[in-house]
Design a protein around this motif. Structure first.
Motif, PDB file in Angstrom:
ATOM      1  N   GLY A 140     -61.822 -82.158 -57.374  1.00 32.72           N
ATOM      2  CA  GLY A 140     -62.211 -83.424 -57.989  1.00 32.72           C
ATOM      3  C   GLY A 140     -62.428 -84.532 -56.976  1.00 32.72           C
ATOM      4  O   GLY A 140     -62.484 -85.710 -57.328  1.00 32.72           O
ATOM      5  N   THR A 174     -55.538 -75.436 -55.639  1.00 30.47           N
ATOM      6  CA  THR A 174     -56.298 -76.678 -55.775  1.00 30.47           C
ATOM      7  C   THR A 174     -55.372 -77.825 -56.150  1.00 30.47           C
ATOM      8  O   THR A 174     -54.268 -77.619 -56.654  1.00 30.47           O
ATOM      9  CB  THR A 174     -57.397 -76.575 -56.853  1.00 30.47           C
ATOM     10  OG1 THR A 174     -56.808 -76.701 -58.149  1.00 30.47           O
ATOM     11  CG2 THR A 174     -58.172 -75.271 -56.753  1.00 30.47           C
ATOM     12  N   VAL A 178     -56.202 -79.907 -61.615  1.00 31.81           N
ATOM     13  CA  VAL A 178     -57.499 -80.035 -62.310  1.00 31.81           C
ATOM     14  C   VAL A 178     -57.230 -80.006 -63.815  1.00 31.81           C
ATOM     15  O   VAL A 178     -56.275 -79.377 -64.283  1.00 31.81           O
ATOM     16  CB  VAL A 178     -58.502 -78.930 -61.896  1.00 31.81           C
ATOM     17  CG1 VAL A 178     -59.155 -79.274 -60.577  1.00 31.81           C
ATOM     18  CG2 VAL A 178     -57.845 -77.560 -61.798  1.00 31.81           C
ATOM     19  N   PHE A 205     -64.338 -77.795 -63.256  1.00 27.64           N
ATOM     20  CA  PHE A 205     -63.699 -76.817 -62.371  1.00 27.64           C
ATOM     21  C   PHE A 205     -64.523 -75.525 -62.302  1.00 27.64           C
ATOM     22  O   PHE A 205     -64.693 -74.947 -61.225  1.00 27.64           O
ATOM     23  CB  PHE A 205     -62.270 -76.540 -62.850  1.00 27.64           C
ATOM     24  CG  PHE A 205     -61.545 -75.545 -61.988  1.00 27.64           C
ATOM     25  CD1 PHE A 205     -61.379 -75.769 -60.631  1.00 27.64           C
ATOM     26  CD2 PHE A 205     -61.023 -74.373 -62.532  1.00 27.64           C
ATOM     27  CE1 PHE A 205     -60.723 -74.844 -59.825  1.00 27.64           C
ATOM     28  CE2 PHE A 205     -60.369 -73.451 -61.738  1.00 27.64           C
ATOM     29  CZ  PHE A 205     -60.215 -73.678 -60.376  1.00 27.64           C
TER      30      PHE A 205
END
Lengths: 219, 293
Positions: free
Chosen positions: B160, B184, B187, B193
């Motif tokens: 993001g 990650t 999200v 995603f």
């Protein structure tokens, strides 16, 4: 240029008091400190008035061409030999290199009158920004002429950290992320930067740095 | 089955994380881990997270390993130069800790020792390169090792991130430097995603989606305001605001997201931030009921 800022006046006074100095010779610098308005003729006049107001005798002052040039500074101090000799101390409004050069050139106690801040760029009069760490292992060829070693608080070489937020730096929140700037300028110039930049060679920055271009070949 | 084996076998993997204590009493950390026993493949151990000084990561990994968990050693460049990083990695491998996650590390100014010297001799990409060197039987200057470690190196990515291009470029550099799997940043938007993953898939690296369990709309607002790279969508915030039981709603949101991730990526990394007790419930709701041995 070397960007300097005024040193806390109380520290300068404490330095003079530490050797019970009553008289002072003032030295500035015709280069960086003059441009930065910290150690030119005008600033020396202000320092002189301030010292006199605090009860010191100012025996003289000089702004040589460039304080950090040993030969030039020796000549300059010789020109003012009488007033230097009459002073109990010399206060130098120049960067640390300038102060040390004066200290090598005269036999008097020498005190710093400024603080050395960084090697940077004059964005406009009175606005300076650090640009170079003199790291000796330049990466500007790979980073579109923007130094990440200096202008990324973490000194990252390979891209933004997870703290980059809406293009801004997490550590200095009013600054755009250096890696965003690098990426944009590279793109504008049609260049890419996909190669991993290896860890820096810190061995080239062994202190104190010393260069002698007069050494004969083979030596 | 180790995390590496699970990911390489194509089984949807689940990891979470624990933070070492500031002090030597590891009982709370171990209690958090116990809540996750049998439900996760591995547990990340943070490295002076947020630049707050805590018990050593390697020591915490050993505690977890002795209790039968697979620890993921987080390695940052903030506090150690290249000698210390390599030496600690070798030490970890000698203790059987080989799943590692390379990070640059938060700057010292955000932590509790603001006067410290920030090292950053190596950054995440360069740490990954060092791990590859060690795996190849030599240190980063080429000297042979006596006994070669077999690290499974991972890294992080923020799908993001705004702007995204520099982040993607760094993601690719991390793969080139040897990252085999990624966790990650949290999200929430499965479509965004999935778009990120369509590009990431080509790299061959395994990706664990970061999941944060939202317990209130206030928490979502706080994260949007304070954590870089996190964007809780307005729709989720509105759902939490309307809910009479926001914690239960948060569990459902996380479970649905994890369930959707099964089609999109290789696993999830759950950052429970004090809600470890809710994780088994979330995994059940996401259909991940199997006990992980």
């Amino acid at each position: 240029m070397i960007v300097t800022k005024p040193r806390d006046w109380a520290r300068i006074k404490a330095n003079l008091e530490s050797i019970d100095a009553k008289s002072v010779f003032l030295m500035g610098c015709g280069q960086c400190a003059t441009v930065a308005h910290t150690g030119g003729e005008k600033e020396l006049a202000v320092a002189k008035a301030r010292l006199e107001a605090d009860g010191y005798q100012v025996t003289g002052w000089a702004v040589g061409e460039v304080a950090c040039h040993l030969g030039g500074t020796k000549l300059e101090t010789r020109k003012h030999f009488g007033s230097v000799d009459a002073a109990d101390a010399v206060v130098v409004l120049a960067c640390g290199a300038g102060v040390q050069t004066v200290a090598d050139a005269v036999k008097k106690p020498v005190f710093p009158g400024l603080e050395s801040a960084f090697l940077g760029t004059v964005l406009r009069s009175g606005v300076y920004e650090e640009r170079c760490q003199t790291c000796g292992d330049c990466v500007l060829d790979l980073t579109a002429g923007i130094c990440p070693v200096t202008t990324c608080p973490k000194g990252l070489l390979n891209g933004p950290c997870g703290g980059m937020w809406n293009g801004m730096c997490e550590v200095q929140t009013d600054r755009e992320c250096t890696h965003v700037r690098i990426k944009r300028r590279l793109a504008e110039q049609g260049r890419s930067a996909t190669r991993v930049i290896p860890a820096k060679d810190n061995s080239v920055k062994l202190k104190p740095g010393s260069i002698n271009t007069r050494e004969r070949k083979g030596q | 089955m180790s995390l590496r084996e699970a990911l390489e076998a194509g089984r949807f993997a689940v990891t979470s994380e624990v933070g070492p204590p500031k002090g030597i009493d590891v009982s709370a950390m171990m209690a958090s881990a116990e809540l996750l026993r049998g439900r996760v493949d591995a547990l990340n151990v943070t490295d002076n997270q947020a630049a707050v000084m805590r018990l050593s990561t390697i020591a915490a990994c050993v505690h977890l390993k002795q209790a039968g968990f697979e620890p993921v050693l987080q390695v940052t460049g903030r506090d150690r130069n290249r000698l210390a990083i390599q030496s600690d990695l070798l030490g970890a491998a000698s203790l059987g800790i080989t799943t590692v996650l390379a990070l640059t590390g938060d700057h010292v100014v955000v932590g509790d020792h603001r006067e410290a010297k920030a090292v950053f001799d190596l950054e995440s990409v360069q740490i990954l390169k060092v791990i590859a060197d060690l795996n190849a039987g030599h240190d980063m200057t080429g000297h042979d090792l006596i006994g070669t470690p077999e690290f499974y190196p991972g890294a992080v990515v923020t799908p993001g991130s705004v702007p995204l291009e520099p982040q993607i470029a760094k993601f690719e550099k991390k793969i080139a430097a040897g990252a085999r799997y990624f966790q990650t940043q949290a999200v929430f938007d499965i479509e965004a995603f999935a778009h990120f993953m369509s590009g990431a898939r080509e790299s061959g690296a395994k990706v664990l989606a970061g999941v944060v369990v939202l317990r209130s709309a206030r928490m979502a607002h706080f994260m949007n305001k304070n954590i870089p790279g996190i964007a809780v969508p307005d729709g989720i915030i509105a759902t939490l605001e309307r809910s009479e039981n926001p914690q239960q709603t948060g569990i459902e949101i996380a479970a649905r997201f994890i369930d959707e991730c099964k089609e999109v990526c290789d696993g999830v990394h759950i950052m429970a931030v004090g809600a470890e007790h809710l994780v088994p419930q979330i995994l059940d709701a996401a259909g991940l009921t199997e006990v992980i041995a």
